[in-house]
Design an enzyme around this catalytic site. Sequence first.
Site, PDB file in Angstrom:
ATOM      1  N   ASN A 193       0.803  -1.221   0.000  1.00  0.00           N
ATOM      2  CA  ASN A 193       0.000   0.000   0.000  1.00  0.00           C
ATOM      3  C   ASN A 193       0.837   1.273   0.000  1.00  0.00           C
ATOM      4  O   ASN A 193       0.322   2.360   0.241  1.00  0.00           O
ATOM      5  CB  ASN A 193      -0.953   0.010   1.189  1.00  0.00           C
ATOM      6  CG  ASN A 193      -1.886  -1.175   1.191  1.00  0.00           C
ATOM      7  OD1 ASN A 193      -1.819  -2.011   2.081  1.00  0.00           O
ATOM      8  ND2 ASN A 193      -2.726  -1.284   0.187  1.00  0.00           N
ATOM      9  N   ILE A 210       1.160   7.004   0.159  1.00  0.00           N
ATOM     10  CA  ILE A 210       0.469   5.929   0.866  1.00  0.00           C
ATOM     11  C   ILE A 210      -0.958   5.824   0.366  1.00  0.00           C
ATOM     12  O   ILE A 210      -1.669   6.826   0.288  1.00  0.00           O
ATOM     13  CB  ILE A 210       0.465   6.199   2.385  1.00  0.00           C
ATOM     14  CG1 ILE A 210       1.891   6.419   2.884  1.00  0.00           C
ATOM     15  CG2 ILE A 210      -0.217   5.062   3.135  1.00  0.00           C
ATOM     16  CD1 ILE A 210       1.978   7.039   4.260  1.00  0.00           C
ATOM     17  N   CYS A 211      -1.367   4.615   0.042  1.00  0.00           N
ATOM     18  CA  CYS A 211      -2.748   4.361  -0.361  1.00  0.00           C
ATOM     19  C   CYS A 211      -3.499   3.926   0.899  1.00  0.00           C
ATOM     20  O   CYS A 211      -3.441   2.764   1.310  1.00  0.00           O
ATOM     21  CB  CYS A 211      -2.794   3.282  -1.437  1.00  0.00           C
ATOM     22  SG  CYS A 211      -4.434   3.092  -2.133  1.00  0.00           S
ATOM     23  N   LEU A 212      -4.154   4.896   1.535  1.00  0.00           N
ATOM     24  CA  LEU A 212      -4.864   4.666   2.788  1.00  0.00           C
ATOM     25  C   LEU A 212      -6.166   5.442   2.725  1.00  0.00           C
ATOM     26  O   LEU A 212      -6.161   6.645   2.434  1.00  0.00           O
ATOM     27  CB  LEU A 212      -3.996   5.124   3.969  1.00  0.00           C
ATOM     28  CG  LEU A 212      -4.554   4.962   5.369  1.00  0.00           C
ATOM     29  CD1 LEU A 212      -4.774   3.494   5.706  1.00  0.00           C
ATOM     30  CD2 LEU A 212      -3.619   5.591   6.386  1.00  0.00           C
ATOM     31  N   PRO A 227      -6.492   0.440  -4.521  1.00  0.00           N
ATOM     32  CA  PRO A 227      -6.339   0.706  -5.963  1.00  0.00           C
ATOM     33  C   PRO A 227      -4.927   0.439  -6.459  1.00  0.00           C
ATOM     34  O   PRO A 227      -4.736   0.005  -7.579  1.00  0.00           O
ATOM     35  CB  PRO A 227      -6.675   2.192  -6.087  1.00  0.00           C
ATOM     36  CG  PRO A 227      -7.482   2.504  -4.889  1.00  0.00           C
ATOM     37  CD  PRO A 227      -7.017   1.566  -3.799  1.00  0.00           C
TER      38      PRO A 227
END
Length: 130
Positions: free
Chosen positions: A80, A87-89, A121
């Site tokens: 992530n 950061i994909c959060l 994603p």
Amino acid sequence: MSTFARRRIIQDLNKINKDQNKSFEASPFANNIMCCHAIIRGPEDTIWECGIFHLIINFSEEYPVSPPKVKFISKIFHPNVYADGNICLDILQNQWSPIYDITSLLTSIQSLLNDPNTSSPFLLGIFFFF
């Protein structure tokens, strides 16, 4: 210049210092309170357990209504975290709420290390690419 965002950032940072959390810490840059350096220690019983990870948190004047921009400056291989440190959060995207503070943000990032979001994603893009 004292704005609501700046007062809130100071309040958030004071809370972290008061709690003396051993899992993470954060402090503003001397010349810009809208930009903070944070350190997250890798969670116990994970492959990141002995790691110390540095992040940059950039706030806008819309904080806490709008989320800060957070980026790892330490290299980390995690499903992530993009190669550039972004950061994909969900709470940094569409799930942000003004009730979140720097403590909850760093706690969420630390939890993400232990429990990756496999429906992110970023991961879906990797699987689609292959």
